[in-house]
Design a protein around this motif. Structure first.
Motif, short mmCIF file in Angstrom:
data_model
loop_
_atom_site.label_atom_id
_atom_site.label_comp_id
_atom_site.label_asym_id
_atom_site.label_seq_id
_atom_site.Cartn_x
_atom_site.Cartn_y
_atom_site.Cartn_z
N ASP A 5 11.06 6.04 -4.18
CA ASP A 5 10.68 4.86 -3.40
C ASP A 5 9.17 4.66 -3.38
N PHE A 6 8.56 4.82 -4.53
CA PHE A 6 7.10 4.75 -4.63
C PHE A 6 6.66 3.30 -4.59
N ASN A 7 6.27 2.83 -3.39
CA ASN A 7 5.85 1.44 -3.22
C ASN A 7 4.33 1.35 -3.21
N SER A 8 3.82 0.14 -2.97
CA SER A 8 2.37 -0.07 -3.01
C SER A 8 1.65 0.70 -1.91
N ASP A 9 2.28 0.84 -0.74
CA ASP A 9 1.65 1.58 0.35
C ASP A 9 1.50 3.06 0.00
N LYS A 10 2.53 3.63 -0.60
CA LYS A 10 2.44 5.03 -1.00
C LYS A 10 1.44 5.21 -2.13
N ARG A 11 1.35 4.22 -3.01
CA ARG A 11 0.37 4.28 -4.09
C ARG A 11 -1.05 4.25 -3.51
N ASP A 12 -1.27 3.35 -2.55
CA ASP A 12 -2.58 3.24 -1.93
C ASP A 12 -2.97 4.53 -1.21
N ASP A 13 -1.98 5.23 -0.65
CA ASP A 13 -2.26 6.46 0.09
C ASP A 13 -2.26 7.69 -0.81
N SER A 14 -2.02 7.50 -2.11
CA SER A 14 -2.23 8.57 -3.07
C SER A 14 -3.71 8.54 -3.45
N ILE A 15 -4.07 9.04 -4.59
CA ILE A 15 -5.48 9.04 -4.97
C ILE A 15 -5.63 8.70 -6.44
N THR A 16 -6.59 7.84 -6.75
CA THR A 16 -6.88 7.47 -8.12
C THR A 16 -8.23 8.05 -8.52
#
Length: 217
Positions: free
Chosen positions: A192-203
């Motif tokens: 369930d990798f959504n945009s919120d989880k992506r934003d709270d990961s790290i690039t």
């Protein structure tokens, strides 16, 4: 010196230590006593307050100086300033005290409100070493409670720590932990990798998105 006065002195002492940067570095003993001890007082008048605050875990004392612990010291200072009984004694208030109070109020979102965040330790994280300790604690808790096979989603670590640390400091210090071979930041699919989880990961610039943290032995 009455207990009531002792409480006021302790709050004044903590305010001075905080204003001198005691949460980031050790403040020399002479630098602190010069600020808080008036002409009609002696350093010995403050000995009981120093000992009490040290026993509470609000300050740390070394041979050379003092430091304000986080979060306990900030919590004790905030409680003292909010007390209806707190007041400055005498007719003249030092400029440093007035300026320190203004600074405390302007930074109250960090220094006071963050102490109410229901996360481990309940206080703002102000240094890499403190972040490292909290991040490892959160990692171990998540890994154990949810049986994540040593791959903990970065977004869950960030959300668990919450408002205790800024997004910028979280990113910087997490990357520093990788540089110090404490964590390995890894790619991988997250359910369930959504945009919120992506934003709270790290690039990582020039490298790409990292979704998981793995603790290195």
């Amino acid at each position: 010196m009455t207990p009531k006065n002792t409480a006021h002195i302790s709050t004044r002492l903590l305010l001075a230590l905080w204003d001198l940067g005691g949460t980031q570095q050790e403040v020399k003993k002479g630098q602190l006593t010069k600020r808080i001890v008036s002409k009609s007082q002696k350093v010995a008048d403050y000995q009981g307050s120093f000992e009490e605050l040290q026993n509470q875990g609000a300050i740390a004392i070394s041979k050379k100086g003092y430091s304000l612990t986080s979060p306990k010291g900030l919590e004790v200072l905030g409680e003292g300033l909010r007390s209806s009984e707190f007041k400055f004694e005498g007719t003249i208030i030092g400029t440093w005290a007035a300026n320190a109070l203004v600074k405390w109020i302007s930074q109250s979102d960090v220094a006071v409100v963050s102490a109410d965040v229901p996360v481990n330790g309940n206080g703002a994280i102000v240094s890499y070493d403190e972040f490292k300790s909290v991040a490892l604690e959160v990692y171990d808790k998540l890994n154990q409670n949810y049986n994540l096979d040593d791959l903990v989603p970065i977004y869950r670590i960030r959300r668990e720590i919450g408002d205790r640390v800024s997004r910028e400091d979280f990113n910087e210090w997490l990357l520093e932990m990788q540089a110090n071979d404490i964590f390995q930041l890894m790619t991988g699919e997250i359910p369930d990798f959504n945009s919120d989880k992506r934003d709270d990961s790290i690039t990582i610039p020039g490298v790409g998105l990292r979704s998981y943290a793995k603790r290195l032995n």
